[in-house]
Design an enzyme around this catalytic site. Structure first.
Site, PDB file in Angstrom:
ATOM      1  N   ARG A 168      15.497  52.522  -5.865  1.00 54.65           N
ATOM      2  CA  ARG A 168      16.765  53.223  -5.617  1.00 54.65           C
ATOM      3  C   ARG A 168      17.671  53.112  -6.827  1.00 54.65           C
ATOM      4  O   ARG A 168      17.588  52.166  -7.606  1.00 54.65           O
ATOM      5  CB  ARG A 168      17.469  52.614  -4.395  1.00 54.65           C
ATOM      6  N   HIS A 172       8.992  57.798   8.091  1.00 52.92           N
ATOM      7  CA  HIS A 172      10.359  57.332   8.315  1.00 52.92           C
ATOM      8  C   HIS A 172      10.624  57.050   9.792  1.00 52.92           C
ATOM      9  O   HIS A 172      10.436  57.910  10.638  1.00 52.92           O
ATOM     10  CB  HIS A 172      11.426  58.305   7.791  1.00 52.92           C
ATOM     11  N   THR A 177      17.077  56.210   3.712  1.00 54.76           N
ATOM     12  CA  THR A 177      17.066  57.624   3.307  1.00 54.76           C
ATOM     13  C   THR A 177      17.402  58.526   4.491  1.00 54.76           C
ATOM     14  O   THR A 177      16.641  58.602   5.456  1.00 54.76           O
ATOM     15  CB  THR A 177      15.669  58.000   2.748  1.00 54.76           C
ATOM     16  N   ARG A 197      18.882  48.195  -4.813  1.00 51.07           N
ATOM     17  CA  ARG A 197      19.212  47.226  -3.754  1.00 51.07           C
ATOM     18  C   ARG A 197      17.995  46.410  -3.305  1.00 51.07           C
ATOM     19  O   ARG A 197      18.136  45.348  -2.740  1.00 51.07           O
ATOM     20  CB  ARG A 197      19.856  47.925  -2.559  1.00 51.07           C
ATOM     21  N   HIS A 233      11.313  46.421   2.204  1.00 52.26           N
ATOM     22  CA  HIS A 233      12.080  45.440   2.975  1.00 52.26           C
ATOM     23  C   HIS A 233      11.678  43.999   2.676  1.00 52.26           C
ATOM     24  O   HIS A 233      12.451  43.073   2.922  1.00 52.26           O
ATOM     25  CB  HIS A 233      12.045  45.784   4.465  1.00 52.26           C
TER      26      HIS A 233
END
Ligand code: PXP
Length: 246
Positions: A55, A200, A111, A59, A20
């Protein structure tokens, strides 16, 4: 099978996912924030490893990040990637300490769901053999389900990362049920000789129950730490999470 290195097996390792920070950079295609600085601050804050997801749509993390960060990460690199030929080639060139195989859909925000190891066992076994051959330790990012754990063990992966996304989204009795699934899955994976990681959707509050999963080796946490870093800085944000895990 490549073994997981650990100096003190009883403490939970923290892998800081820096995707991020790269998202902020890619939104405007700037040169800031400098991921090398984010890595250094994370490691000062006590990160035991740095996790990044290359990815297919690039991105956030870019190919060049993977190559350059491999040289500057002092702890270990955990490269998350889809089980594709392109990613296999990159992993075998870069040789991160760990690779976590994840499912990937282009349109998803993050994800979603775990990798279906049962359905792709033959292919994943071939990939594991190739990556084990160059010394990479492989984990399968899976739902806490018995059949997926069994299949993961059969591929030659030494590690499973249990998907905590559902647990993070639920509340009350449903969340407790999902937590029980995670506990059972962790015990079962350990009984098959697998190292147990999880991650996650974890943040500073919901991580408290997850850190007590039996045989837990490592948690991979990204979004909440990078968000907290906006207020207190990366080093402190990582350190606050470390304090909780200890
Ligand atoms: N583990 C895996 C396999 C992931 O794909 C992600 C997200 O990239 C994470 C952990 C970290 O999730 P979060 O950013 O929600 O903490």
């Amino acid at each position: 099978m490549t073994s997981v290195s650990s100096n003190s097996p009883n403490r939970i390792h923290l892998g800081v996912n820096i995707d991020h920070a790269a998202t902020i950079r890619q939104q405007r295609k700037t040169i800031y924030p400098d991921l090398a600085e984010i890595v250094a601050a994370s490691e000062r804050g006590g990160a035991d490893g740095i996790t990044l997801h290359l990815r297919e749509d690039r991105r956030h993390i870019q190919d060049a990040d993977v190559y350059s960060l491999k040289r500057i990460i002092k702890t270990k690199m955990n490269l998350e990637m889809a089980a594709t030929e392109e990613m296999l080639r990159i992993a075998c060139q870069v040789k991160p300490e760990d690779v976590c195989l994840v499912p990937e859909k282009r349109e998803e925000l993050t994800t979603e769901g775990g990798l279906d190891v049962v359905a792709q066992k033959t292919r994943l076994t071939e990939m594991c053999s190739e990556m084990n051959g160059v010394g990479i330790c492989i984990s399968m990012f899976i739902e806490p389900a018995i059949d997926q754990i069994e299949a993961s063990a059969e591929t030659g992966a030494g590690v499973v990362e249990l998907h905590t996304g559902k647990y993070a989204e639920l509340a009350g009795a449903e969340q407790n049920q999902e937590l029980e699934r995670l506990y059972d899955a962790a015990s079962f994976a350990h009984s098959l000789g697998l190292v147990v990681n999880a991650g996650h959707g974890l943040e500073y509050e919901n991580v408290v129950a997850v850190k007590d999963l039996p045989h837990l080796h490592e948690l991979n946490i990204g979004h909440s730490i990078i968000a907290r870093a906006l207020l207190v800085g990366v080093e402190s944000a990582v350190n606050e999470m470390k304090q909780i895990l200890e």
